[in-house]
Enzyme design. Structure first.
Site, short mmCIF file in Angstrom:
data_model
loop_
_atom_site.label_atom_id
_atom_site.label_comp_id
_atom_site.label_asym_id
_atom_site.label_seq_id
_atom_site.Cartn_x
_atom_site.Cartn_y
_atom_site.Cartn_z
N CYS A 1 3.46 -4.87 6.43
CA CYS A 1 3.13 -4.56 5.04
C CYS A 1 4.33 -3.94 4.32
O CYS A 1 5.33 -3.58 4.93
CB CYS A 1 1.96 -3.57 4.98
SG CYS A 1 0.37 -4.34 5.43
N HIS B 1 0.84 -1.21 0.00
CA HIS B 1 0.00 0.00 0.00
C HIS B 1 0.87 1.25 0.00
O HIS B 1 2.09 1.21 0.26
CB HIS B 1 -0.94 -0.01 1.20
CG HIS B 1 -0.25 -0.04 2.52
ND1 HIS B 1 0.34 1.08 3.09
CD2 HIS B 1 -0.05 -1.06 3.40
CE1 HIS B 1 0.87 0.75 4.27
NE2 HIS B 1 0.65 -0.55 4.48
#
Length: 456
Positions: free
Chosen positions: A432, A409
């Site tokens: 992430c 992201h």
């Protein structure tokens, strides 16, 4: 005068015969004809009462004998089975049916015995008797030569017909069936030698020869898989060892086929085995299994492989039955993928073998590291909110890659010059792959759902 005298002789003889015949007719009105038998008990010349009495006395001590080649092998006391007969009715009915006018027939023709009508018996005791007899016959068979049907066997090099064997083993089911029947008749013995097993299938059976031809065809087939880009052959000796001829039918040993399929899975399943990957900067690396992979479906593949082999035709390039996010039909990692190098803190996107995008990134900090694995983009979402135990973070572009919340992201909160290097050690993510916002916008548009993501 002399002529009349000679005529008197045959007349006198006829009168004598008629008197004797008439006497016998009267005599056998209430007595059984000569040589009459009820339940193999002789009742000739007996009255109804005398016959019933004689039968009852005999039945009380009646013994049934199983003979082995003429010698007593087992004796059975019928009274132990509590067999009850309707003696009086059977005797009265038999006497009533006889024709006293034909009293002379038993002297010139054999008389058949009349069976008594059985009214009841102890069913449990009968079953116990039959079971124990079968068990004893099984022991007896151990000392006899087993009768065998002709069969098809593998001698180590080829399949061939093995001739039948005529032994002297006893057919136990037939003996127990006959015993159960004969116990309720007037019979008092059963010869075991009359129940020898006989081969049902012989070496000259055309059906057996046809099956041998089918087996040899199956044993010689060439068979192979395509798994993860590899050609995997099934050894012909393995196929030969799987073939089984049983009950007149050619089949495969399910446990053997299953073991082969299980071995295929343990060797090639990408859901549990690491994948070898040619990285951009570090050469060939081993990447642990992750969300992207497949598993051979053992039960389904065993069934389908068995059916295919029994068709007796060569096959190649078979893709095994599988389940999972990938497919064994081709290499798990093709020419289109995202590469995340944790050591170099860098990400690349290749499309059909051509580099389309690369960027420095920030992965998980030491306390929440980004797990290495072969994953894939399983969804794409705009303006998502990432939620964890101690955070709630909105992002513009979100692409989850595993089932534990790890994804790629944008990260506008990270300083623009912080991406790459060792920044992850101090300002790393919760796991992430933090990507510069502008680059993430481009990547989001390029990447399709299903694209592999290689993290190592």
């Amino acid at each position: 005068m002399k002529k009349s005298k000679w005529l008197m002789v045959p007349i006198a003889l006829l009168i004598v015969v008629m008197v004797i015949y008439g006497y016998q007719v009267v005599h056998f009105q209430h007595k059984f004809l000569p040589n009459s038998k009820i339940n193999n008990i002789t009742v000739g010349n007996m009255t109804e009462k005398e016959a019933a009495s004689a039968i009852k006395k005999t039945m009380d001590k009646e013994t049934f004998v199983l003979l082995d080649n003429g010698e007593p092998w087992r004796q059975i006391q019928k009274k132990d089975l509590e067999i009850q007969y309707d003696i009086d009715t059977s005797v009265a009915s038999t006497l009533k049916k006889q024709n006293p006018w034909l009293w002379f027939l038993p002297y010139v023709a054999k008389q058949e015995s009349v069976d008594l009508k059985v009214t009841s018996w102890d069913k449990d005791k009968l079953q116990q008797l039959l079971a124990s007899t079968a068990e004893q016959l099984g022991e007896l068979n151990k000392s006899r030569t087993a009768t065998k049907n002709a069969a098809i066997e593998h001698d180590g090099t080829q399949f061939q017909i093995i001739p039948e064997v005529q032994g002297d083993s006893l057919d136990i089911p037939k003996i127990t069936a006959a015993l159960e029947k004969e116990l309720f008749t007037g019979s008092d013995k059963l010869e075991l030698e009359e129940f020898k097993e006989v081969p049902v299938i012989t070496a000259d059976s055309q059906e057996l020869k046809n099956e041998l031809e089918q087996i040899n065809t199956i044993a010689k087939i060439n068979a192979s898989y395509t798994i993860n880009g590899n050609d995997v052959s099934i050894p012909s000796e393995d196929i030969a060892s799987w073939i089984m001829y049983k009950d007149g039918k050619v089949t495969l040993k399910n446990d053997k086929v299953r073991a082969f399929v299980e071995k295929l899975g343990s060797t090639y399943n990408t859901s549990s085995n690491p994948s070898t990957f040619s990285s951009t900067r570090r050469g060939e690396v081993s990447v642990p299994a992750g969300a992207y992979g497949w598993t051979i479906s053992t039960d389904t593949e065993t069934e389908q492989l068995t059916k295919l082999i029994l068709e007796g035709k060569d096959f190649s390039g078979r893709v095994p039955a599988f389940q999972g996010s990938g497919s064994p039909a081709s290499p798990l990692i093709g020419n289109t993928y995202i590469e995340v190098d944790l050591q170099n803190q860098h990400m690349w996107y290749y499309q059909n073998g051509t580099l389309k995008l690369d960027t420095a990134v920030i992965t998980g900090k030491p306390s929440t590291p980004t797990p290495p694995a072969v994953n894939y983009v399983w969804n794409k979402e705009r303006n998502a909110t990432l939620v964890g135990e101690d955070y709630r973070t909105p992002v513009a572009y979100w692409m989850p890659i595993d089932w534990n919340g790890v994804g790629i992201h944008d990260s506008p909160w990270q300083p623009s010059g912080a991406y790459g290097g060792s920044s992850y050690q101090s300002i790393g993510s919760h796991g992430c792959v933090n990507t510069p916002p502008g680059v993430m916008a481009q990547l989001f548009e390029m990447v399709e759902v299903g694209t592999p993501v290689i993290v190592f």
